[in-house]
Design a protein around this motif. Structure first.
Motif, PDB file in Angstrom:
ATOM      1  N   VAL A 114       0.803  -1.204  -0.029  1.00 19.13           N
ATOM      2  CA  VAL A 114      -0.080   0.257   0.032  1.00 19.13           C
ATOM      3  C   VAL A 114       0.694   1.145   0.085  1.00 19.13           C
ATOM      4  O   VAL A 114       0.528   2.154  -0.749  1.00 19.13           O
ATOM      5  CB  VAL A 114      -0.995   0.042   1.041  1.00 19.13           C
ATOM      6  CG1 VAL A 114      -1.550   1.565   1.426  1.00 19.13           C
ATOM      7  CG2 VAL A 114      -2.058  -0.872   1.184  1.00 19.13           C
ATOM      8  N   SER A 115       1.841   1.282   0.683  1.00 16.72           N
ATOM      9  CA  SER A 115       2.912   2.345   0.786  1.00 16.72           C
ATOM     10  C   SER A 115       3.359   2.659  -0.516  1.00 16.72           C
ATOM     11  O   SER A 115       3.566   3.698  -0.946  1.00 16.72           O
ATOM     12  CB  SER A 115       3.974   2.167   1.965  1.00 16.72           C
ATOM     13  OG  SER A 115       5.043   3.067   1.757  1.00 16.72           O
ATOM     14  N   ASN A 116       4.034   1.657  -1.265  1.00 16.28           N
ATOM     15  CA  ASN A 116       4.497   1.787  -2.481  1.00 16.28           C
ATOM     16  C   ASN A 116       3.440   2.627  -3.667  1.00 16.28           C
ATOM     17  O   ASN A 116       3.764   3.501  -4.228  1.00 16.28           O
ATOM     18  CB  ASN A 116       4.952   0.393  -3.131  1.00 16.28           C
ATOM     19  CG  ASN A 116       6.220   0.037  -2.544  1.00 16.28           C
ATOM     20  OD1 ASN A 116       7.026   0.684  -1.909  1.00 16.28           O
ATOM     21  ND2 ASN A 116       6.623  -1.236  -2.617  1.00 16.28           N
ATOM     22  N   GLN A 117       2.229   1.936  -3.466  1.00 18.33           N
ATOM     23  CA  GLN A 117       1.338   2.407  -4.519  1.00 18.33           C
ATOM     24  C   GLN A 117       0.905   3.769  -3.998  1.00 18.33           C
ATOM     25  O   GLN A 117       0.759   4.482  -5.023  1.00 18.33           O
ATOM     26  CB  GLN A 117       0.145   1.409  -4.515  1.00 18.33           C
ATOM     27  CG  GLN A 117       0.310   0.171  -5.045  1.00 18.33           C
ATOM     28  CD  GLN A 117      -0.748  -0.780  -5.069  1.00 18.33           C
ATOM     29  OE1 GLN A 117      -1.612  -0.770  -5.771  1.00 18.33           O
ATOM     30  NE2 GLN A 117      -1.111  -1.507  -3.894  1.00 18.33           N
ATOM     31  N   THR A 121       1.468   6.871  -6.845  1.00 16.56           N
ATOM     32  CA  THR A 121       0.094   7.546  -7.506  1.00 16.56           C
ATOM     33  C   THR A 121       0.144   8.887  -6.904  1.00 16.56           C
ATOM     34  O   THR A 121      -0.409   9.687  -7.598  1.00 16.56           O
ATOM     35  CB  THR A 121      -1.138   6.832  -6.933  1.00 16.56           C
ATOM     36  OG1 THR A 121      -1.053   6.612  -5.415  1.00 16.56           O
ATOM     37  CG2 THR A 121      -1.225   5.131  -7.629  1.00 16.56           C
ATOM     38  N   SER A 122       0.914   9.034  -5.831  1.00 17.61           N
ATOM     39  CA  SER A 122       0.935  10.582  -5.339  1.00 17.61           C
ATOM     40  C   SER A 122       1.928  11.344  -6.349  1.00 17.61           C
ATOM     41  O   SER A 122       1.797  12.570  -6.561  1.00 17.61           O
ATOM     42  CB  SER A 122       1.464  10.772  -3.990  1.00 17.61           C
ATOM     43  OG  SER A 122       0.533  10.144  -2.985  1.00 17.61           O
ATOM     44  N   ALA A 123       2.936  10.789  -6.987  1.00 22.00           N
ATOM     45  CA  ALA A 123       3.703  11.357  -7.647  1.00 22.00           C
ATOM     46  C   ALA A 123       3.634  11.354  -9.188  1.00 22.00           C
ATOM     47  O   ALA A 123       3.994  12.178  -9.777  1.00 22.00           O
ATOM     48  CB  ALA A 123       5.252  10.569  -7.439  1.00 22.00           C
ATOM     49  N   HIS A 124       2.323  10.567  -9.386  1.00 27.21           N
ATOM     50  CA  HIS A 124       2.045  10.553 -10.872  1.00 27.21           C
ATOM     51  C   HIS A 124       0.494  10.552 -10.916  1.00 27.21           C
ATOM     52  O   HIS A 124      -0.176   9.682 -11.446  1.00 27.21           O
ATOM     53  CB  HIS A 124       2.698   9.154 -11.520  1.00 27.21           C
ATOM     54  CG  HIS A 124       4.030   9.055 -11.376  1.00 27.21           C
ATOM     55  ND1 HIS A 124       4.717   9.613 -12.577  1.00 27.21           N
ATOM     56  CD2 HIS A 124       4.918   8.474 -10.831  1.00 27.21           C
ATOM     57  CE1 HIS A 124       5.990   9.520 -12.197  1.00 27.21           C
ATOM     58  NE2 HIS A 124       6.238   8.690 -11.384  1.00 27.21           N
ATOM     59  N   SER A 184      12.229   9.306  -1.878  1.00 27.44           N
ATOM     60  CA  SER A 184      10.774   8.948  -1.965  1.00 27.44           C
ATOM     61  C   SER A 184      10.063   9.957  -1.048  1.00 27.44           C
ATOM     62  O   SER A 184       9.097  10.272  -1.244  1.00 27.44           O
ATOM     63  CB  SER A 184      10.645   7.602  -1.295  1.00 27.44           C
ATOM     64  OG  SER A 184      11.094   6.423  -1.945  1.00 27.44           O
ATOM     65  N   SER A 185      10.806  10.220  -0.069  1.00 30.09           N
ATOM     66  CA  SER A 185      10.122  11.422   0.991  1.00 30.09           C
ATOM     67  C   SER A 185       9.557  12.542   0.277  1.00 30.09           C
ATOM     68  O   SER A 185       8.558  13.286   0.549  1.00 30.09           O
ATOM     69  CB  SER A 185      11.137  11.643   2.157  1.00 30.09           C
ATOM     70  OG  SER A 185      11.254  10.444   3.028  1.00 30.09           O
ATOM     71  N   SER A 186      10.410  13.074  -0.609  1.00 28.18           N
ATOM     72  CA  SER A 186      10.294  14.270  -1.244  1.00 28.18           C
ATOM     73  C   SER A 186       9.093  14.039  -2.392  1.00 28.18           C
ATOM     74  O   SER A 186       8.407  15.261  -2.542  1.00 28.18           O
ATOM     75  CB  SER A 186      11.640  14.606  -1.977  1.00 28.18           C
ATOM     76  OG  SER A 186      11.682  13.802  -3.055  1.00 28.18           O
ATOM     77  N   GLY A 187       8.480  12.966  -2.569  1.00 29.51           N
ATOM     78  CA  GLY A 187       7.425  12.879  -3.515  1.00 29.51           C
ATOM     79  C   GLY A 187       6.309  12.323  -2.897  1.00 29.51           C
ATOM     80  O   GLY A 187       5.452  11.968  -3.560  1.00 29.51           O
TER      81      GLY A 187
END
Length: 203
Positions: A114-117, A121-124, A184-187
């Motif tokens: 879930v974290s990965n997705q 999705t937040s970045a794209h 990852s944190s920045s995105g």
């Protein structure tokens, strides 16, 4: 997309995560059908029910991700994955520790998935379907690797060999998370609906 560092980081985490997952579920029947347990196929299948308890963590993971904690949540979960393998490795002596390890492992898999997705999705936001479809390539390849290697490890070194293999994949996932943590944190930002989308895709 495959040249983007954020995508590759989360994809490699998924690759090693599901390799660890595949190591357990593709190899678990081997020691359980052997002495001293000698379980039947239906009895072995009941361990999958235990794993469902851990999978229920997906809903809470989505709320954590919505609050902007997707990246640290994944790191903590991957550390727990190593702990789960320490318990799973005790199978020759304790079924209860195996059950604890199975529940914990399935919980970790759902949390990190879930974290990965959520992160991707937040970045794209403009191409969520495409990025998740590409991400699932890592999921499939990792699962296949775990399934293909656990039998060989068990044949050569017994359940201890399979456990070291699964823990090794978990460690690779944790190292990948640590290396890519800053990017990852920045995105990753709190997104009200991203967790809901992630939970739907994880089901």
């Amino acid at each position: 997309m495959f040249g983007e560092r954020l995508f590759l980081t989360r994809g490699l985490i998924a690759f090693f995560l599901f390799a660890s997952f595949g190591t357990l579920w593709s190899g678990l029947s081997l020691p359980l059908t052997d002495t001293p347990w000698q379980f039947s196929e239906s009895q072995i299948g009941m361990f999958g029910v235990a794993g469902l308890a851990g999978a229920l963590g997906a809903a809470r993971a989505g709320r954590w991700a919505d609050a902007g904690r997707a990246v640290p949540m994944a790191g903590f979960a991957l550390a727990l994955l190593l702990v789960s393998w320490a318990a799973i490795a005790q199978l020759p002596w304790s079924l209860w520790l195996l059950i604890v390890g199975v529940v914990l492992l399935d919980f970790v898999v759902q949390v990190v998935h879930v974290s990965n997705q959520h992160t991707l999705t937040s970045a794209h936001t403009e191409r969520t379907s495409g990025v998740i479809g590409a991400y699932m390539v890592f999921y499939s390849l990792g699962s296949a690797l775990g399934a293909a290697t656990t039998t060989s490890a068990f044949t050569t070194h017994g359940w201890a060999g399979s456990s070291v293999l699964g823990a090794g994949f978990a460690l690779c996932a944790l190292i990948t998370w640590a290396v890519g943590k800053g990017r990852s944190s920045s995105g990753t930002k709190p997104v009200p609906d991203a967790g809901a989308r992630s939970r739907e895709k994880a089901m």
